[in-house]
Design a protein around this motif. Structure first.
Motif, short mmCIF file in Angstrom:
data_model
loop_
_atom_site.label_atom_id
_atom_site.label_comp_id
_atom_site.label_asym_id
_atom_site.label_seq_id
_atom_site.Cartn_x
_atom_site.Cartn_y
_atom_site.Cartn_z
N SER A 143 0.84 -1.20 0.00
CA SER A 143 0.00 0.00 0.00
C SER A 143 0.87 1.25 0.00
O SER A 143 2.00 1.25 0.49
CB SER A 143 -0.91 0.02 1.23
N SER A 144 0.33 2.34 -0.55
CA SER A 144 1.08 3.59 -0.57
C SER A 144 1.30 4.12 0.84
O SER A 144 2.32 4.74 1.12
CB SER A 144 0.35 4.63 -1.42
N LEU A 147 4.52 2.69 2.40
CA LEU A 147 5.76 2.88 1.65
C LEU A 147 6.69 3.85 2.35
O LEU A 147 6.28 4.93 2.79
CB LEU A 147 5.43 3.38 0.25
#
Length: 202
Positions: A143-144, A147
């Motif tokens: 998932s962003s 990150l």
């Protein structure tokens, strides 16, 4: 016949000549292009690694060093090449990450990859580090929001492709100096048809 074909496949002197043909091995050609493409800005992001993984795929499909124990799970051809000719521990975290990098590049021209077991990788290049790969400090969940710098797996393409060239040299040395240790996994006909190009001598 098999020995002659293996000789032509592994030869770094191209082309080889037989009585009737000039024979060129794609293995030597792709290594040359791998190394040349690293110095050209427009081709240095994808071409060297794509060529490098093709070399590993080819040598892992064709050869095994019998002086080492069998790869414990067989693995894909790249797994075997990394084990037999680059001395990486079988199915180590580094090997799994390199295989994920290969799949991301080959299938999607991407530096992001998700394995069949659901593990996510995001890769970035670090051309200064003295290693082929540096694993992320923690796994990335894909998932962003998860990150960060600590989820990046770093790769040095030049270092890695130098190691691939060294692996090819080790394979050739095994053929020349320890012929009895080289197990040829593919038939002469398959090597001839897949990896050798020949043109008649007029």
């Amino acid at each position: 016949m098999l020995d002659d074909i293996v000789y032509c496949h592994l030869s770094s002197r191209q082309p080889e000549r037989t009585k009737d043909f000039r024979v060129t091995s794609c293995l030597e050609g792709i290594e040359h292009e791998m190394r040349q493409s690293r110095g050209i800005q427009l081709t240095s992001n994808y071409a060297p690694l794509l060529a490098g993984f093709a070399i590993l795929d080819q040598i892992g499909s064709c050869y095994r060093d019998k002086s080492k124990p069998h790869h414990p799970i067989g693995g894909a051809s790249i797994h075997r090449a990394l084990y037999y000719f680059m001395s990486l521990a079988p199915m180590s975290d580094e090997v799994k990450a390199l295989y994920a990098l290969r799949n991301g590049l080959v299938h999607d021209a991407s530096l992001t990859s998700r394995t069949k077991s659901g593990d996510w990788y995001i890769f970035r290049y670090d051309r200064e580090m003295a290693a082929s790969i540096k694993l992320a400090k923690r796994p990335w969940d894909g998932s962003s929001g998860d990150l960060g710098d600590d989820t990046l797996t770093l790769v040095n393409p030049r270092y890695f492709t130098d190691q691939i060239s060294l692996a090819l040299s080790k394979l050739r040395e095994c053929y020349i100096d320890r012929r009895s240790d080289l197990d040829v996994l593919m038939s002469a006909t398959d090597i001839l048809h897949k990896y050798l190009f020949w043109t008649p001598i007029s």
